[in-house]
Design a protein around this motif. Structure first.
Motif, PDB file in Angstrom:
ATOM      1  N   SER A 408       0.725  -1.342   0.109  1.00 48.28           N
ATOM      2  CA  SER A 408      -0.254   0.155  -0.668  1.00 48.28           C
ATOM      3  C   SER A 408       0.610   1.519   0.125  1.00 48.28           C
ATOM      4  N   GLU A 409       1.903   1.878   1.110  1.00 46.25           N
ATOM      5  CA  GLU A 409       3.112   2.372   0.761  1.00 46.25           C
ATOM      6  C   GLU A 409       3.340   2.473  -0.803  1.00 46.25           C
ATOM      7  N   PHE A 411       2.462   1.528  -3.975  1.00 44.39           N
ATOM      8  CA  PHE A 411       1.445   2.095  -4.143  1.00 44.39           C
ATOM      9  C   PHE A 411       0.983   3.915  -4.468  1.00 44.39           C
ATOM     10  N   GLU A 412       1.272   3.699  -2.686  1.00 43.20           N
ATOM     11  CA  GLU A 412       1.440   5.718  -3.131  1.00 43.20           C
ATOM     12  C   GLU A 412       2.348   6.579  -3.176  1.00 43.20           C
ATOM     13  N   ARG A 413       3.225   6.008  -3.407  1.00 46.73           N
ATOM     14  CA  ARG A 413       4.306   6.587  -3.602  1.00 46.73           C
ATOM     15  C   ARG A 413       4.346   6.909  -4.995  1.00 46.73           C
ATOM     16  N   CYS A 414       4.199   5.508  -5.973  1.00 48.90           N
ATOM     17  CA  CYS A 414       3.670   5.750  -7.427  1.00 48.90           C
ATOM     18  C   CYS A 414       2.693   6.826  -7.611  1.00 48.90           C
ATOM     19  N   ARG A 415       1.765   7.046  -6.762  1.00 46.10           N
ATOM     20  CA  ARG A 415       0.934   7.718  -7.456  1.00 46.10           C
ATOM     21  C   ARG A 415       1.688   8.765  -7.067  1.00 46.10           C
ATOM     22  N   ARG A 416       1.893   9.400  -6.162  1.00 43.86           N
ATOM     23  CA  ARG A 416       2.689  10.858  -5.890  1.00 43.86           C
ATOM     24  C   ARG A 416       3.417  11.663  -6.550  1.00 43.86           C
ATOM     25  N   TYR A 423      -4.687  10.926 -11.105  1.00 44.22           N
ATOM     26  CA  TYR A 423      -6.139  11.047 -11.119  1.00 44.22           C
ATOM     27  C   TYR A 423      -7.025  10.603 -12.055  1.00 44.22           C
ATOM     28  N   ILE A 433      -4.439   0.936  -7.421  1.00 50.19           N
ATOM     29  CA  ILE A 433      -4.429   1.288  -5.733  1.00 50.19           C
ATOM     30  C   ILE A 433      -6.006   0.548  -5.176  1.00 50.19           C
ATOM     31  N   GLY A 437      -6.247  -2.219  -2.801  1.00 50.20           N
ATOM     32  CA  GLY A 437      -7.521  -1.839  -0.987  1.00 50.20           C
ATOM     33  C   GLY A 437      -8.460  -2.557  -0.888  1.00 50.20           C
TER      34      GLY A 437
END
Length: 637
Positions: A408-409, A411-416, A423, A433, A437
């Motif tokens: 999950s961490e 994925f969030e790094r990839c998103r940012r 988006y 993500i 989730g």
């Protein structure tokens, strides 16, 4: 914004479109490789032969109108359209699977389809693994003879009814009952309360004709604990729900819209006694209950399910990281119009993620072999199976929790790292993500999983104190007094500080959770080191990969130490000077491996149609794929 500024900005965007540098950038990045990318692809797949089969399977999917997603992605499809697509994929896959003669290609097609479609992956997984293996684990030979041919040929479609609305996956607290009726030699399956509703059951919403349901056995008003029962849900010809079965769809989810996750309620549904899976425990015709040798046997299907998170992480995060890393090397910004991947804030976020995928890949290959050997013991040496099942159950709980949290961490790094592009569904990070989730906790809380691991660790520590020799994942406890370095220092210190009692447990939960995390990470690093050591005497193609694999393992090791500095400082093992050495070494290793980040993600071998994201295109021509020319014409011209 002034007209001149707007025009300058438009000109800059048009320059990126008409004179893209992405192809040049990625070509330069690929020239930095210190290893053979094709050989790494072979290693990542397990062998040269399977790598070839997987590439062939990707080609089959892309050329098959029933397997390939129309338009290249499903982001604009409605939920009914996605479900129809996935069911068509399942049907086509089953037909293709029967006709393929090459076992490697059959296996490769299954894996390729699971990578390509998360919903397909879960549908086939629920039926082929959870439902089928429950019958294999818990069913007698006679029961397997009755059910397995229909299961293997999808003449019946199964789901796995464990979790409940009020109790999630807390098995001892489940409320669904199976009451034995001696007169009719039947069990009566019932959901006595609203909270007993089987909840978040894959394929229960529309598809499954049968389920294996875990229920509390009631005989003469006495509860004898849990067991698994095969319960028909729908008419096999019409698909209509059977009498006493109430089921429905859970509706919109964050991801996997093609999977009909649902709920089930049983209203005094009668099934024959023989539908109780009786390999380990039995109820005789006269109502005598024969318990299993070990209550932990009930958790066996969950072990395999939890271990699949390792391969799931590789595939889901591998795709996301490929997109993020390629875009990071193509995207240019700031005064000097430099690659954003060259900024420390960017590469320190992504490079350790890439390294961890390599660690997880090798650990996955090791533990799969261990699990397969253990499964064989069910049929050949049940005593040995029961001896080892507690260790791998605790290990699987810890791995699922720690790897999904880390996933999950990542994925969030990839998103940012994609900025505002993340988006857009068309860049495939947001949907990914959502898919992740849905399944990170498997119907429960990761804290619960890690507490299961912690209880096992504490009981193992107590055995060690009593002078007993330990084996399996806790074998290193035997040398506990010799520990003096890295995570092996923290682990025994935390263990010795805990007391396994109901009075103190809640007050120490945070430390216990951390204890289980460290144990799980230590296992991964230990198995990774042993895993790459076998390549030292392997074929030359794999021997030559050892230097880069060693560097990747070292980076993830120091990443874990860097993330654990709080514990090292609290325990007095590190001072300020040592902490700074760790930090500087960590940042330095990230910077060195940043140079090879594109070859490292290329080696995972995901074709563009699998990534389904213009920003992750192999050739680096990322902007053309998102149709900015049309946007510019509409807005500015």
């Amino acid at each position: 914004m002034s007209k001149n500024n707007a025009l300058a900005r438009l000109n800059l965007i048009q320059d990126h479109l008409t004179q893209p540098t992405g192809s040049i950038d990625l070509a330069n990045e690929r020239s930095n490789a210190s290893f053979n990318v094709e050989h790494m692809y072979w290693l990542f797949c397990g062998s040269k032969e399977f790598a070839k089969a997987l590439s062939d399977a990707y080609q089959m999917i892309q050329r098959d109108p029933d397997l390939y997603i129309p338009g290249g992605h499903s982001f604009d499809m409605t939920q009914p359209q996605q479900r129809e697509l996935v069911q068509r994929q399942v049907l086509r896959y089953q037909r293709a699977h029967k006709t393929l003669k090459d076992p490697l290609l059959r296996r490769a097609l299954e894996i390729a389809m699971c990578i390509y479609s998360e919903a397909f992956s879960m549908k086939t997984y629920v039926h082929n693994t959870l439902f089928r293996q429950s019958i294999e684990f818990f069913g007698t030979k006679e029961q397997q003879d009755e059910w397995m041919d229909d299961v293997l040929n999808w003449r019946i479609i199964g789901c796995f009814a464990m979790t409940e609305l009020g109790h999630s996956s807390f098995i001892r607290g489940l409320e669904t009952t199976a009451t034995y009726d001696r007169i009719h030699d039947e069990f009566i399956i019932n959901s006595p309360t609203l909270t007993a509703t089987k909840w978040w059951i894959g394929m229960a919403g529309q598809t499954a004709t049968h389920t294996v349901a875990i229920c509390q056995i009631i005989i003469d008003s006495e509860n004898h604990g849990i067991n698994w029962f095969v319960v028909p849900l729908r008419d096999r010809k019409t698909g209509h729900l059977l009498p006493g079965i109430t089921a429905g769809d859970l509706g919109a989810k964050y991801g996997r819209h093609g999977l009909d996750s649902g709920w089930i309620q049983f209203s005094n549904v009668r099934i024959p006694r023989k539908n109780m899976l009786m390999k380990w425990s039995k109820v005789t015709e006269d109502g005598k209950y024969i318990p299993p040798q070990n209550p932990a046997i009930a958790y066996t299907p969950l072990i395999g399910e939890r271990l699949t998170v390792l391969s799931g992480t590789q595939n889901a995060l591998g795709r996301a990281l490929t997109i993020a890393c390629r875009y990071g090397c193509v995207r240019r910004q700031s005064v000097d119009d430099g690659q954003i991947m060259n900024y420390q804030t960017h590469y320190v976020g992504l490079v350790p993620c890439v390294a961890s995928i390599y660690v997880i890949n090798i650990v996955d290959s090791v533990i799969k072999i261990q699990w397969e050997e253990l499964i064989k013991q069910i049929h050949t040496n049940q005593a040995e199976f029961l001896k080892n099942v507690a260790d791998i159950h605790a290990l699987s709980s810890g791995l699922k929790a720690t790897i999904t949290w880390w996933g999950s961490e990542m994925f969030e790094r990839c998103r940012r790292s994609l900025g505002g592009h993340a988006y857009s569904a068309y860049n495939a990070i947001g949907p990914a993500i959502g898919d992740w989730g849905v399944t990170t906790t498997g119907g429960g809380d990761n804290f619960v999983l890690l507490q299961q691991t912690a209880r096992y660790l504490i009981s193992s520590y107590e055995k060690m104190v009593q002078g007993k020799q330990l084996s399996g994942s806790v074998e290193y406890f035997n040398n506990i007094k010799q520990f003096s370095k890295t995570l092996q220092y923290l682990f025994p210190r935390l263990t010795q500080s805990q007391e396994d009692s109901s009075v103190t447990w809640n007050n120490n939960q945070i430390s216990l959770i951390r204890l289980s995390e460290l144990h799980s990470f230590r296992y991964c690093l230990s198995e990774y080191i042993q895993g790459i050591s076998k390549y030292q005497n392997s074929i030359p193609e794999f021997q030559n990969l050892c230097p880069i694999l060693t560097k990747l393992g070292q980076l993830w090791s120091i990443h874990l130490i860097y993330e654990s500095l709080k514990e090292f400082l609290e325990e007095g093992y590190f001072g300020k000077e040592q902490a700074n050495i760790v930090k500087n070494a960590y940042f330095g290793m990230c910077k060195k491996l940043r140079k090879e980040i594109i070859p490292l993600v290329d080696a995972w071998g995901y074709p563009d149609f699998i990534l389904q994201a213009p920003l992750g295109k192999f050739d680096g021509d990322v902007y053309k794929g998102i149709s900015l020319e049309i946007y510019l014409e509409q807005v500015y011209l």
